[in-house]
Design an enzyme around this catalytic site. Structure first.
Site, PDB file in Angstrom:
ATOM      1  N   ARG A 227     -10.134 -11.655   2.275  1.00 19.27           N
ATOM      2  CA  ARG A 227     -11.007 -12.724   1.488  1.00 19.27           C
ATOM      3  C   ARG A 227     -10.338 -14.076   1.634  1.00 19.27           C
ATOM      4  O   ARG A 227     -10.806 -15.148   1.461  1.00 19.27           O
ATOM      5  CB  ARG A 227     -11.419 -12.361   0.426  1.00 19.27           C
ATOM      6  CG  ARG A 227     -10.365 -12.241  -0.757  1.00 19.27           C
ATOM      7  CD  ARG A 227     -10.979 -11.367  -1.894  1.00 19.27           C
ATOM      8  NE  ARG A 227     -10.992  -9.896  -1.703  1.00 19.27           N
ATOM      9  CZ  ARG A 227     -11.409  -8.792  -2.720  1.00 19.27           C
ATOM     10  NH1 ARG A 227     -12.018  -9.310  -3.851  1.00 19.27           N
ATOM     11  NH2 ARG A 227     -11.312  -7.625  -2.302  1.00 19.27           N
TER      12      ARG A 227
ATOM     13  N   ASP B   8      -7.252  -3.200  10.602  1.00 19.98           N
ATOM     14  CA  ASP B   8      -7.718  -4.351   9.880  1.00 19.98           C
ATOM     15  C   ASP B   8      -8.054  -5.585  10.587  1.00 19.98           C
ATOM     16  O   ASP B   8      -8.545  -6.648  10.063  1.00 19.98           O
ATOM     17  CB  ASP B   8      -6.717  -4.637   8.706  1.00 19.98           C
ATOM     18  CG  ASP B   8      -7.390  -4.964   7.371  1.00 19.98           C
ATOM     19  OD1 ASP B   8      -8.679  -4.682   7.301  1.00 19.98           O
ATOM     20  OD2 ASP B   8      -6.716  -5.363   6.427  1.00 19.98           O
TER      21      ASP B   8
ATOM     22  N   GLU C 252      -6.112  -9.528   0.681  1.00 19.99           N
ATOM     23  CA  GLU C 252      -5.885 -10.867   1.516  1.00 19.99           C
ATOM     24  C   GLU C 252      -6.860 -11.331   2.446  1.00 19.99           C
ATOM     25  O   GLU C 252      -6.903 -12.434   3.010  1.00 19.99           O
ATOM     26  CB  GLU C 252      -4.603 -10.410   2.492  1.00 19.99           C
ATOM     27  CG  GLU C 252      -4.944  -9.615   3.716  1.00 19.99           C
ATOM     28  CD  GLU C 252      -5.454  -8.197   3.505  1.00 19.99           C
ATOM     29  OE1 GLU C 252      -5.117  -7.662   2.323  1.00 19.99           O
ATOM     30  OE2 GLU C 252      -6.035  -7.678   4.128  1.00 19.99           O
TER      31      GLU C 252
ATOM     32  N   LYS D 295       1.017  -1.363  -0.122  1.00 17.78           N
ATOM     33  CA  LYS D 295       0.131  -0.043   0.136  1.00 17.78           C
ATOM     34  C   LYS D 295       0.980   1.201  -0.070  1.00 17.78           C
ATOM     35  O   LYS D 295       2.052   1.216   0.458  1.00 17.78           O
ATOM     36  CB  LYS D 295      -0.945   0.047   1.200  1.00 17.78           C
ATOM     37  CG  LYS D 295      -2.053  -0.754   1.181  1.00 17.78           C
ATOM     38  CD  LYS D 295      -2.616  -0.371   2.574  1.00 17.78           C
ATOM     39  CE  LYS D 295      -3.727  -1.855   2.622  1.00 17.78           C
ATOM     40  NZ  LYS D 295      -4.961  -1.812   1.698  1.00 17.78           N
TER      41      LYS D 295
ATOM     42  N   ASP E 258      -2.782  -7.651  -1.686  1.00 17.94           N
ATOM     43  CA  ASP E 258      -3.475  -6.794  -0.850  1.00 17.94           C
ATOM     44  C   ASP E 258      -5.113  -7.037  -0.705  1.00 17.94           C
ATOM     45  O   ASP E 258      -5.788  -6.589   0.324  1.00 17.94           O
ATOM     46  CB  ASP E 258      -3.352  -5.436  -1.259  1.00 17.94           C
ATOM     47  CG  ASP E 258      -3.912  -4.190  -0.488  1.00 17.94           C
ATOM     48  OD1 ASP E 258      -4.019  -4.728   0.997  1.00 17.94           O
ATOM     49  OD2 ASP E 258      -4.073  -3.056  -0.583  1.00 17.94           O
TER      50      ASP E 258
HETATM   51  N1  BES Z   1      -8.042  -3.788   4.532  1.00 22.20           N
HETATM   52  C1  BES Z   1      -8.233  -3.475   3.216  1.00 22.20           C
HETATM   53  C2  BES Z   1      -9.503  -2.714   2.980  1.00 22.20           C
HETATM   54  C3  BES Z   1      -9.668  -1.457   3.600  1.00 22.20           C
HETATM   55  C4  BES Z   1      -9.343  -0.187   2.902  1.00 22.20           C
HETATM   56  C5  BES Z   1     -10.093  -1.551   4.865  1.00 22.20           C
HETATM   57  C6  BES Z   1      -9.511   0.953   3.413  1.00 22.20           C
HETATM   58  C7  BES Z   1     -10.304  -0.095   5.429  1.00 22.20           C
HETATM   59  C8  BES Z   1     -10.126   1.391   5.058  1.00 22.20           C
HETATM   60  C9  BES Z   1      -8.142  -4.828   2.342  1.00 22.20           C
HETATM   61  O1  BES Z   1      -7.426  -5.741   2.930  1.00 22.20           O
HETATM   62  C10 BES Z   1      -7.662  -4.322   0.974  1.00 22.20           C
HETATM   63  O2  BES Z   1      -6.704  -3.700   0.998  1.00 22.20           O
HETATM   64  N2  BES Z   1      -8.650  -4.297  -0.239  1.00 22.20           N
HETATM   65  C11 BES Z   1      -8.339  -3.757  -1.328  1.00 22.20           C
HETATM   66  C12 BES Z   1      -8.907  -4.942  -2.380  1.00 22.20           C
HETATM   67  C13 BES Z   1      -8.500  -4.574  -3.869  1.00 22.20           C
HETATM   68  C14 BES Z   1      -7.090  -5.133  -3.999  1.00 22.20           C
HETATM   69  C15 BES Z   1      -9.238  -5.490  -4.580  1.00 22.20           C
HETATM   70  C16 BES Z   1      -9.087  -2.595  -1.460  1.00 22.20           C
HETATM   71  O3  BES Z   1      -9.976  -2.221  -1.049  1.00 22.20           O
HETATM   72  O4  BES Z   1      -8.267  -1.556  -2.193  1.00 22.20           O
HETATM   73 ZN    ZN Z   2      -5.530  -5.507   2.234  1.00 21.70          ZN
END
Ligand code: BES
Ligand code: ZN
Ligand code: MG
Length: 498
Positions: free
Chosen positions: A351, A288, A349, A277, A347
């Site tokens: 799921r 998270d 992860e 990220k 990222d």
């Molecule tokens: N932990 C994040 C989701 C998240 C984002 C929670 C912002 C709280 C605030 C999750 O693991 C993630 O990184 N999701 C990605 C998925 C994408 C790579 C398909 C996302 O939402 O960008």
């Molecule tokens: Zn993530």
């Protein structure tokens, strides 16, 4: 804080500070003041005029003659207040108390309770609003001697004899619901340097030790390997922290009416893995594990709330880190059901870990599974920062959760699980891919990914809590910035009504 229930104030100084909620209605205000027996009634009435106190919602007026302090709290023109109004009113009391030193306070409710049939709900709402608004996460701050520390030892509530029992019961329930929420807030707010999978496991062990109807099993890596949770293992493999698979269980003292699993996403830090990220989007990723925090917070008070159903609390806890041993984009892993997953983006992860924790949950002979996960940024694009996205394969379950959320004052909105979108998660080389082929509808495609691991006959709901799990700004008067503890009260409302 001790709750004392009385009929009428003996003298106004007995509670140090007397809070009086009052309608936006000139006559109501005047008759309230007359009923109070305040030494210098004229002073009060003239202050009301001077300060233009009309009883508008959120308006307050402090009147003191050094013996007696009265704070009028405006409630607006509505004759009947909702449960959420009462929660917010208690929050308003706390906001006032943060400005003064007080150990004892009192609340004048007699005039509100004529003909009120929901005294228990009123008591519950006041306890929730008061305790939640009193929350601070300041353990890492040097004690500031100049700052007033909120420290209320005694709350006297004035109401009729007939109503004492109901009010007291509701107040006790509300306190437990607030404490479970506060436990979850503490876990979310704790920085990831300390809030490791081992720390979460210790919390679960402690809860099981303190509560006789709660037991816990912590699975270590070797056992997770034996169970073939290779999806979970792949997320963990870049980290130096030991993973923990946490399985809490609550057994009611009466014959269980149903068996439920609550599954929480437990990524104690989400760096994104090799799909790292950016600094900005990584900053808050200690949160998270908020789904796990909700499950553990709920279990910390479940023995006091006493639902009549068996409840399993399941968390696959690990970090998502980049390193020489981290999983690589393009890897393929199997979950414990033997389904193959192409990891196209490390990222996504949450799921992947849920593919195993949901599979494990369904092996516990449960009829209903509810998962909570800070799963996607996309759900915040869809619903904004305060709403949880609800997905469910069962209408009754969905409606029950929506109703419980409403009772708890937590915001939740249902989104669809369209079969036609399933193909968006197709992989060329595996059974399913962990990111979809489109950037649209990301909360939905993530939910559809999870559904791949739900077996026929399981009633399942997924709560994407990425927005309301963590408040960037004060969310409402009883929810300060930081961990919210979202879902503890909704789920306890749901469980206790079964
Ligand atoms: N932990 C994040 C989701 C998240 C984002 C929670 C912002 C709280 C605030 C999750 O693991 C993630 O990184 N999701 C990605 C998925 C994408 C790579 C398909 C996302 O939402 O960008
Ligand atoms: Zn993530
Ligand atoms: Mg948020």
């Amino acid at each position: 804080m001790e709750l004392i229930l009385k009929n009428q104030p003996e003298n106004l100084a007995e509670g140090q500070i007397l809070f009086c909620p009052v309608l936006e209605d000139k006559q109501a205000i005047e008759s309230l003041v007359k009923g109070l027996d305040y030494e210098d009634e004229k002073l009060v009435l003239s202050r009301i005029v001077q300060e233009n106190f009309l009883g508008k919602k959120g308006q307050s007026l402090l009147i003191t003659d050094n013996v007696q302090t009265v704070i009028l709290l405006g409630t607006g023109a509505k004759k009947k207040l909702s449960v959420e109004d009462w929660r917010q009113l208690a929050g308003q009391m706390v906001a006032q108390l943060r400005k003064m030193k007080a150990k004892k306070i009192s609340l004048y409710l007699n005039h509100w309770l004529k003909g009120n049939k929901d005294t228990a709900l009123l008591g519950q709402a006041i306890a929730e609003g008061f305790d939640l608004a009193s929350y601070n996460f300041d353990k890492y701050k040097k004690v500031d001697t100049g700052k007033i520390k909120l420290n209320i030892e005694e709350l006297i509530v004035y109401l009729d004899d007939k109503q004492k029992n109901d009010f007291g019961k509701g107040f006790e329930l509300g306190s437990y619901l607030a404490w479970g929420t506060i436990k979850a807030r503490d876990l979310v707010n704790e920085p990831a340097g300390k809030m490791t999978p081992s720390f979460l496991a210790q919390e679960a062990l402690e809860i099981a030790r303190l509560n006789k109807n709660v037991s816990v099993k912590i699975l270590e890596k070797e056992q997770v390997v034996k169970l073939k949770m290779d999806a979970f293992l792949s997320v963990d493999q870049g980290s130096n922290e030991a993973l923990k698979f946490i399985h809490l269980k609550y057994t009611p003292s009466v014959k269980a009416k149903d068996s439920i699993a609550l599954v929480g996403k437990g990524i104690t830090f989400d760096s994104g893995g090799l799909n790292l990220k950016s600094g900005d989007s990584m900053e808050q990723m200690k949160m998270d594990m908020a789904g796990a925090a909700t499950v553990i917070g709920l279990f910390s008070v479940i023995d006091q709330v006493k639902p009549k159903v068996e409840v399993h609390g399941i968390v696959a806890a690990c970090e998502n880190m980049p390193s020489g041993s981290a999983s690589k984009p393009g890897d393929v892993v199997y979950n414990m059901q033997g389904k193959s997953i192409e990891i196209s983006n490390t990222d996504a992860e949450g799921r992947v870990t849920l593919a195993d924790s949901l599979a494990y949950a369904q092996k516990q002979k449960v009829n209903q599974v509810v998962d909570l996960a800070t799963l996607t940024g996309a759900v915040m694009v869809a619903l904004g920062p305060d709403y949880t996205g609800l997905f469910a394969n069962d209408t009754k379950l969905a409606n029950e959760l929506l109703a419980s959320a409403k009772k708890a004052g937590e915001k939740m909105w249902q989104l669809p699980l369209p079969k036609e979108y399933k193909k968006l998660n197709q992989s060329r080389i595996a059974d399913v891919r962990n990111i979809p082929s489109t950037r649209y509808g990301g909360a939905i495609t993530a939910a559809l990914f999870l559904q791949e691991f739900i077996v026929d006959g399981t009633k399942w709901a997924h709560l994407d809590i990425a927005g309301p799990a963590y408040a960037e700004k004060q969310m409402n008067i009883y929810t300060p910035p930081g961990g919210v503890g979202f879902g503890v009260r909704t789920l306890l409302e749901w469980l206790k009504d079964m």
